[in-house]
Motif scaffolding. Sequence first.
Motif, PDB file in Angstrom:
ATOM      1  N   THR A  89       2.625  -5.478  -8.107  1.00  0.00           N
ATOM      2  CA  THR A  89       2.275  -6.777  -8.682  1.00  0.00           C
ATOM      3  C   THR A  89       1.897  -6.625 -10.146  1.00  0.00           C
ATOM      4  O   THR A  89       1.258  -5.642 -10.543  1.00  0.00           O
ATOM      5  CB  THR A  89       1.089  -7.414  -7.932  1.00  0.00           C
ATOM      6  N   TYR A  90       2.292  -7.629 -10.940  1.00  0.00           N
ATOM      7  CA  TYR A  90       1.891  -7.716 -12.342  1.00  0.00           C
ATOM      8  C   TYR A  90       0.872  -8.844 -12.494  1.00  0.00           C
ATOM      9  O   TYR A  90       0.952  -9.865 -11.810  1.00  0.00           O
ATOM     10  CB  TYR A  90       3.084  -8.054 -13.237  1.00  0.00           C
ATOM     11  N   ALA A  91      -0.072  -8.648 -13.432  1.00  0.00           N
ATOM     12  CA  ALA A  91      -1.023  -9.720 -13.741  1.00  0.00           C
ATOM     13  C   ALA A  91      -1.418  -9.606 -15.209  1.00  0.00           C
ATOM     14  O   ALA A  91      -1.420  -8.507 -15.786  1.00  0.00           O
ATOM     15  CB  ALA A  91      -2.260  -9.639 -12.850  1.00  0.00           C
ATOM     16  N   GLU A  92      -1.742 -10.738 -15.809  1.00  0.00           N
ATOM     17  CA  GLU A  92      -2.110 -10.754 -17.230  1.00  0.00           C
ATOM     18  C   GLU A  92      -3.281 -11.699 -17.452  1.00  0.00           C
ATOM     19  O   GLU A  92      -3.308 -12.813 -16.926  1.00  0.00           O
ATOM     20  CB  GLU A  92      -0.919 -11.191 -18.083  1.00  0.00           C
ATOM     21  N   ARG A  93      -4.248 -11.211 -18.229  1.00  0.00           N
ATOM     22  CA  ARG A  93      -5.425 -12.018 -18.569  1.00  0.00           C
ATOM     23  C   ARG A  93      -5.940 -11.596 -19.938  1.00  0.00           C
ATOM     24  O   ARG A  93      -6.098 -10.399 -20.207  1.00  0.00           O
ATOM     25  CB  ARG A  93      -6.533 -11.842 -17.534  1.00  0.00           C
ATOM     26  N   ASP A  94      -6.173 -12.564 -20.801  1.00  0.00           N
ATOM     27  CA  ASP A  94      -6.742 -12.319 -22.138  1.00  0.00           C
ATOM     28  C   ASP A  94      -5.957 -11.256 -22.904  1.00  0.00           C
ATOM     29  O   ASP A  94      -6.530 -10.387 -23.571  1.00  0.00           O
ATOM     30  CB  ASP A  94      -8.211 -11.894 -22.022  1.00  0.00           C
ATOM     31  N   GLY A  95      -4.630 -11.317 -22.802  1.00  0.00           N
ATOM     32  CA  GLY A  95      -3.790 -10.397 -23.550  1.00  0.00           C
ATOM     33  C   GLY A  95      -3.643  -9.021 -22.937  1.00  0.00           C
ATOM     34  O   GLY A  95      -2.963  -8.159 -23.499  1.00  0.00           O
ATOM     35  N   MET A  96      -4.260  -8.779 -21.797  1.00  0.00           N
ATOM     36  CA  MET A  96      -4.158  -7.492 -21.121  1.00  0.00           C
ATOM     37  C   MET A  96      -3.264  -7.643 -19.895  1.00  0.00           C
ATOM     38  O   MET A  96      -3.475  -8.518 -19.059  1.00  0.00           O
ATOM     39  CB  MET A  96      -5.541  -6.993 -20.698  1.00  0.00           C
ATOM     40  N   GLU A  97      -2.237  -6.786 -19.792  1.00  0.00           N
ATOM     41  CA  GLU A  97      -1.289  -6.836 -18.681  1.00  0.00           C
ATOM     42  C   GLU A  97      -1.456  -5.596 -17.810  1.00  0.00           C
ATOM     43  O   GLU A  97      -1.417  -4.473 -18.310  1.00  0.00           O
ATOM     44  CB  GLU A  97       0.137  -6.920 -19.216  1.00  0.00           C
ATOM     45  N   LEU A  98      -1.640  -5.817 -16.514  1.00  0.00           N
ATOM     46  CA  LEU A  98      -1.873  -4.732 -15.574  1.00  0.00           C
ATOM     47  C   LEU A  98      -0.765  -4.676 -14.523  1.00  0.00           C
ATOM     48  O   LEU A  98      -0.139  -5.690 -14.203  1.00  0.00           O
ATOM     49  CB  LEU A  98      -3.227  -4.895 -14.882  1.00  0.00           C
ATOM     50  N   ILE A  99      -0.567  -3.474 -13.978  1.00  0.00           N
ATOM     51  CA  ILE A  99       0.374  -3.248 -12.880  1.00  0.00           C
ATOM     52  C   ILE A  99      -0.405  -2.615 -11.743  1.00  0.00           C
ATOM     53  O   ILE A  99      -1.059  -1.577 -11.926  1.00  0.00           O
ATOM     54  CB  ILE A  99       1.521  -2.318 -13.290  1.00  0.00           C
ATOM     55  N   ALA A 100      -0.352  -3.233 -10.574  1.00  0.00           N
ATOM     56  CA  ALA A 100      -1.018  -2.685  -9.394  1.00  0.00           C
ATOM     57  C   ALA A 100       0.028  -2.305  -8.356  1.00  0.00           C
ATOM     58  O   ALA A 100       0.957  -3.076  -8.087  1.00  0.00           O
ATOM     59  CB  ALA A 100      -1.995  -3.695  -8.805  1.00  0.00           C
ATOM     60  N   VAL A 101      -0.124  -1.125  -7.780  1.00  0.00           N
ATOM     61  CA  VAL A 101       0.752  -0.656  -6.705  1.00  0.00           C
ATOM     62  C   VAL A 101      -0.133  -0.241  -5.539  1.00  0.00           C
ATOM     63  O   VAL A 101      -1.058   0.559  -5.711  1.00  0.00           O
ATOM     64  CB  VAL A 101       1.615   0.542  -7.148  1.00  0.00           C
ATOM     65  N   VAL A 102       0.146  -0.780  -4.362  1.00  0.00           N
ATOM     66  CA  VAL A 102      -0.551  -0.348  -3.145  1.00  0.00           C
ATOM     67  C   VAL A 102       0.504  -0.056  -2.086  1.00  0.00           C
ATOM     68  O   VAL A 102       1.513  -0.748  -1.987  1.00  0.00           O
ATOM     69  CB  VAL A 102      -1.548  -1.413  -2.628  1.00  0.00           C
ATOM     70  N   MET A 103       0.252   1.006  -1.284  1.00  0.00           N
ATOM     71  CA  MET A 103       1.243   1.419  -0.295  1.00  0.00           C
ATOM     72  C   MET A 103       0.565   1.735   1.036  1.00  0.00           C
ATOM     73  O   MET A 103      -0.551   2.230   1.073  1.00  0.00           O
ATOM     74  CB  MET A 103       2.028   2.639  -0.807  1.00  0.00           C
ATOM     75  N   LYS A 104       1.279   1.417   2.076  1.00  0.00           N
ATOM     76  CA  LYS A 104       0.868   1.601   3.471  1.00  0.00           C
ATOM     77  C   LYS A 104      -0.413   0.833   3.761  1.00  0.00           C
ATOM     78  O   LYS A 104      -1.495   1.399   3.939  1.00  0.00           O
ATOM     79  CB  LYS A 104       0.716   3.074   3.820  1.00  0.00           C
ATOM     80  N   CYS A 105      -0.247  -0.478   3.858  1.00  0.00           N
ATOM     81  CA  CYS A 105      -1.359  -1.375   4.158  1.00  0.00           C
ATOM     82  C   CYS A 105      -1.074  -2.129   5.459  1.00  0.00           C
ATOM     83  O   CYS A 105       0.075  -2.461   5.757  1.00  0.00           O
ATOM     84  CB  CYS A 105      -1.548  -2.394   3.035  1.00  0.00           C
ATOM     85  N   ASN A 106      -2.121  -2.433   6.189  1.00  0.00           N
ATOM     86  CA  ASN A 106      -2.008  -3.252   7.401  1.00  0.00           C
ATOM     87  C   ASN A 106      -2.348  -4.703   7.077  1.00  0.00           C
ATOM     88  O   ASN A 106      -3.150  -4.980   6.179  1.00  0.00           O
ATOM     89  CB  ASN A 106      -2.948  -2.745   8.494  1.00  0.00           C
ATOM     90  N   GLY A 107      -1.758  -5.621   7.850  1.00  0.00           N
ATOM     91  CA  GLY A 107      -2.098  -7.020   7.692  1.00  0.00           C
ATOM     92  C   GLY A 107      -1.961  -7.484   6.259  1.00  0.00           C
ATOM     93  O   GLY A 107      -0.954  -7.241   5.602  1.00  0.00           O
ATOM     94  N   ALA A 108      -2.980  -8.178   5.778  1.00  0.00           N
ATOM     95  CA  ALA A 108      -2.974  -8.704   4.414  1.00  0.00           C
ATOM     96  C   ALA A 108      -3.692  -7.789   3.433  1.00  0.00           C
ATOM     97  O   ALA A 108      -4.031  -8.198   2.320  1.00  0.00           O
ATOM     98  CB  ALA A 108      -3.603 -10.083   4.396  1.00  0.00           C
ATOM     99  N   GLU A 109      -3.923  -6.533   3.832  1.00  0.00           N
ATOM    100  CA  GLU A 109      -4.660  -5.604   2.962  1.00  0.00           C
ATOM    101  C   GLU A 109      -3.956  -5.387   1.632  1.00  0.00           C
ATOM    102  O   GLU A 109      -4.621  -5.112   0.614  1.00  0.00           O
ATOM    103  CB  GLU A 109      -4.845  -4.263   3.679  1.00  0.00           C
TER     104      GLU A 109
END
Length: 456
Positions: free
Chosen positions: A258-278
């Motif tokens: 997932t990508y997200a941006e706030r106040d000019g800062m852009e982040l990339i989050a990666v999560v792997m092997k999650c159950n349900g909505a984790e």
Amino acid sequence: MKKRFLPFLMALSLIFPTSSVFAEEAENASTSNPASETQTSALNLAAETAVLMDAASGEILYEKNADQKMYPASITKLMTILLALEHGNLTDEITFSHDAVYNIEPGSAHIAIIEGETLTLEQVLRAIILRSANEASNGVAEYVDGTVEEFAKHMTERAKELGCKNTNFVNANGLHDENHYTTAYDMALIARELLTHEEYRSMMSETYYEIPPTNKQSETRYLHGQHQMLNPNSIYYYEDATGGKTGFTTEALNTLVTYAERDGMELIAVVMKCNGAEHYTDTAALFDYGFENYESVKLLSTAEHTATVTVTETYNDKPIELGTITAAPKEDVYHTLPKGTDISQIKVEMDCPETIEAPVKEGQTVGTLHITLNGETIKTVDLISQNAVDVMTDEQKATLDKASVSGILKKAGLIVVLLLLICIILLCITRTIGYLRYKNRRQRRRKRRISNRRRR
């Protein structure tokens, strides 16, 4: 008008199951509410592996088992999209083969593309981004490299070029294979590279797309996105999320980029092997942590720190100037710092030679910039040659040789002329001296004759 009804359509898509023609990946999401509080000081993620990266600087703000090999499922398709954008144009057309359409697992995600059907590359990429269509990924593979097998090799090679060290792809869609694996960190690198393509940025935030009738389909396809953090009607909606890709297989469980941006800062989050909505709650926790604790600072731009370097080649024991190159950072340089850091003491020191020996290639590293904060180095940046200067050709050397011979002859001619002048001058002086002596003798003789006459 369509945009006005979009929230209503999204709500319907959540209430009523989609038909098998537009079957989406099973995400195994629970209906429980996301976490209301985020532990910013010590994240306690459910994901087996995770990474939070600053997209501008590439620096890691948080990691959990970031280099552990994992099954990626459909987040694999980010690499498929990357290669498609690097080797094609959105208006290009793809005609789907029998293998592209039918070489997917029964019941896996697709948009019911028909053998022989022609779609534009843009339509195919939308199908991959929004519906994770596996046959669409196969079509991209054949479009770029002819076969899925060759494309998979291409994917792995490109991953290595990006700095991925624990990635091996064997297909274009992420369907399970024991030899198909990557890591959270490697996926962040791939996701970051995708952001360099404006075509992808223009697509990644959208949650709805229509594919009009084609040469094989008489009806419009309506594509709704699967990523719930982009869906305003979802309990997992994250206001700052701008794009990403979901993934699920029985072996991989839920994976998410997932990508997200706030106040000019852009982040990339990666999560792997999650159950349900984790995968959603963990990603939200990562973003909250990053945005609340860090800021992305632009240290310098490419235009502000450049150097002109003279390129020479030693020929006949003499340095010959061939031209100049411009040395500059490859891109603007960012750095991630804890919020509130005083950046007034940031200094930049350039280490670059005044001259360099040919040949110099475009993109070659020719120097470095050392960036310090309060006397400590926080970043070292390569200075890259913006143009190339080759060694001299045989013709150029021949011209130099001729010029050298001509120069020698000119020097020799000058020496001869000088010698002649010296000889003429000496001759003139000698004759002048002889004449003066002769004149003096005559005067002395005349004086003697006059003196003798007087004596008589």
